[in-house]
Enzyme design. Structure first.
Site, PDB file in Angstrom:
ATOM      1  N   ASP A   1       0.861  -1.185   0.000  1.00  0.00           N
ATOM      2  CA  ASP A   1       0.000   0.000   0.000  1.00  0.00           C
ATOM      3  C   ASP A   1       0.897   1.235   0.000  1.00  0.00           C
ATOM      4  O   ASP A   1       1.432   1.595   1.048  1.00  0.00           O
ATOM      5  CB  ASP A   1      -0.904  -0.058   1.234  1.00  0.00           C
ATOM      6  CG  ASP A   1      -1.749   1.182   1.404  1.00  0.00           C
ATOM      7  OD1 ASP A   1      -1.888   1.955   0.448  1.00  0.00           O
ATOM      8  OD2 ASP A   1      -2.278   1.373   2.517  1.00  0.00           O
TER       9      ASP A   1
ATOM     10  N   ASP B   1      -5.815   1.887  -5.476  1.00  0.00           N
ATOM     11  CA  ASP B   1      -5.281   1.741  -4.116  1.00  0.00           C
ATOM     12  C   ASP B   1      -5.353   0.275  -3.700  1.00  0.00           C
ATOM     13  O   ASP B   1      -5.729  -0.599  -4.487  1.00  0.00           O
ATOM     14  CB  ASP B   1      -6.091   2.629  -3.158  1.00  0.00           C
ATOM     15  CG  ASP B   1      -5.265   3.137  -1.986  1.00  0.00           C
ATOM     16  OD1 ASP B   1      -4.452   2.362  -1.444  1.00  0.00           O
ATOM     17  OD2 ASP B   1      -5.440   4.303  -1.598  1.00  0.00           O
TER      18      ASP B   1
ATOM     19  N   HIS C   1      -0.848  -1.403   6.121  1.00  0.00           N
ATOM     20  CA  HIS C   1      -0.368  -0.513   7.186  1.00  0.00           C
ATOM     21  C   HIS C   1       0.417  -1.277   8.262  1.00  0.00           C
ATOM     22  O   HIS C   1       0.475  -0.872   9.416  1.00  0.00           O
ATOM     23  CB  HIS C   1      -1.511   0.288   7.822  1.00  0.00           C
ATOM     24  CG  HIS C   1      -2.307   1.074   6.819  1.00  0.00           C
ATOM     25  ND1 HIS C   1      -3.524   1.633   7.092  1.00  0.00           N
ATOM     26  CD2 HIS C   1      -2.048   1.377   5.523  1.00  0.00           C
ATOM     27  CE1 HIS C   1      -3.980   2.254   6.018  1.00  0.00           C
ATOM     28  NE2 HIS C   1      -3.110   2.102   5.051  1.00  0.00           N
TER      29      HIS C   1
ATOM     30  N   GLU D   1      -0.969  10.483   0.882  1.00  0.00           N
ATOM     31  CA  GLU D   1      -2.370  10.034   0.887  1.00  0.00           C
ATOM     32  C   GLU D   1      -2.814   9.655   2.295  1.00  0.00           C
ATOM     33  O   GLU D   1      -3.915  10.003   2.734  1.00  0.00           O
ATOM     34  CB  GLU D   1      -2.522   8.829  -0.060  1.00  0.00           C
ATOM     35  CG  GLU D   1      -3.956   8.319  -0.205  1.00  0.00           C
ATOM     36  CD  GLU D   1      -4.248   7.078   0.632  1.00  0.00           C
ATOM     37  OE1 GLU D   1      -5.394   6.653   0.639  1.00  0.00           O
ATOM     38  OE2 GLU D   1      -3.331   6.552   1.282  1.00  0.00           O
ATOM     39  N   GLU D   2      -1.923   8.967   3.000  1.00  0.00           N
ATOM     40  CA  GLU D   2      -2.290   8.428   4.315  1.00  0.00           C
ATOM     41  C   GLU D   2      -2.499   9.513   5.372  1.00  0.00           C
ATOM     42  O   GLU D   2      -3.073   9.255   6.418  1.00  0.00           O
ATOM     43  CB  GLU D   2      -1.205   7.462   4.819  1.00  0.00           C
ATOM     44  CG  GLU D   2      -0.930   6.269   3.908  1.00  0.00           C
ATOM     45  CD  GLU D   2      -2.024   5.206   3.964  1.00  0.00           C
ATOM     46  OE1 GLU D   2      -2.995   5.390   4.727  1.00  0.00           O
ATOM     47  OE2 GLU D   2      -1.908   4.221   3.232  1.00  0.00           O
TER      48      GLU D   2
HETATM   49 ZN   LIG Z   1      -3.267   2.852   3.123  1.00  0.00          ZN
END
Ligand SMILES: [Zn+2]
Length: 179
Positions: free
Chosen positions: A9, A61, A152, A38-39
């Site tokens: 990711d 994604d 994550h 993005e996170e």
């Molecule tokens: Zn993510």
């Protein structure tokens, strides 16, 4: 085939973008953007969407696969190997609620071309699509994700077939949108 490595990711999103651009043959101006941050607030997607001012957008994604013991079916029904995920709602509606036309373009392209897909309604997370669709006066936006275990965390696992489905579906959908 399942693949395990770090930062899936969203490294595989970038990989998918490269493959999509290699395969695309459309009479339209298409931008592939690897966004930053993005996170932590969808920041790169906000500025790049403003600059490009697209007619349509597709965010690529990963999303959490639910086929591990720690996750209930209710939290995620996505399974590795069951196809690219087409998002309907993100973050219980605080993120993207997919535009009707984009939803149909994506699902119709998947059915027409026999591309394996699964539908996703996300309770928690969101993607760049959440900010792109609110750009300027609004942008019809879809989200295609590759189901991934343990996102994550230091390493993730995904199925290469789902990645291929995401690439194929994006190519077909952009082709349909460009007609
Ligand atoms: Zn993510």
């Amino acid at each position: 085939m399942r693949i395990c490595f770090k930062a899936i990711d969203d490294r595989i999103g970038c990989f998918a973008l490269i493959k999509i651009m290699e395969k695309l043959k459309v009479n339209a101006e298409v931008y592939a953007v690897a966004t930053t941050q993005e996170e932590v607030g969808l920041k790169g997607a906000r500025t790049s969407a403003f600059k490009i001012d697209p007619a349509y957008a597709i965010a690529i994604d990963t999303n959490a696969a639910g086929d591990t013991p720690q996750i209930t079916e209710r939290e995620s029904s996505l399974k590795l190997g069951a196809g690219v995920s087409i998002t309907i709602i993100e973050a219980s509606g605080r993120g993207l609620i997919v535009n009707e036309k984009m939803k149909n373009v994506l699902i119709d392209a998947a059915k027409k071309n026999k591309i394996k897909y699964q539908i996703d309604v996300i309770e928690g997370g969101m993607t760049d699509g959440a900010i792109i669709h609110m750009n300027r006066e609004g942008v019809p936006t879809g989200v295609l994700s590759i189901p991934t275990r343990y996102i994550h965390s230091p390493t993730g696992v995904f199925n290469i077939e789902d990645l291929n489905s995401a690439v194929e579906l994006a190519v077909k959908a952009v082709g349909d949108l460009a007609k």
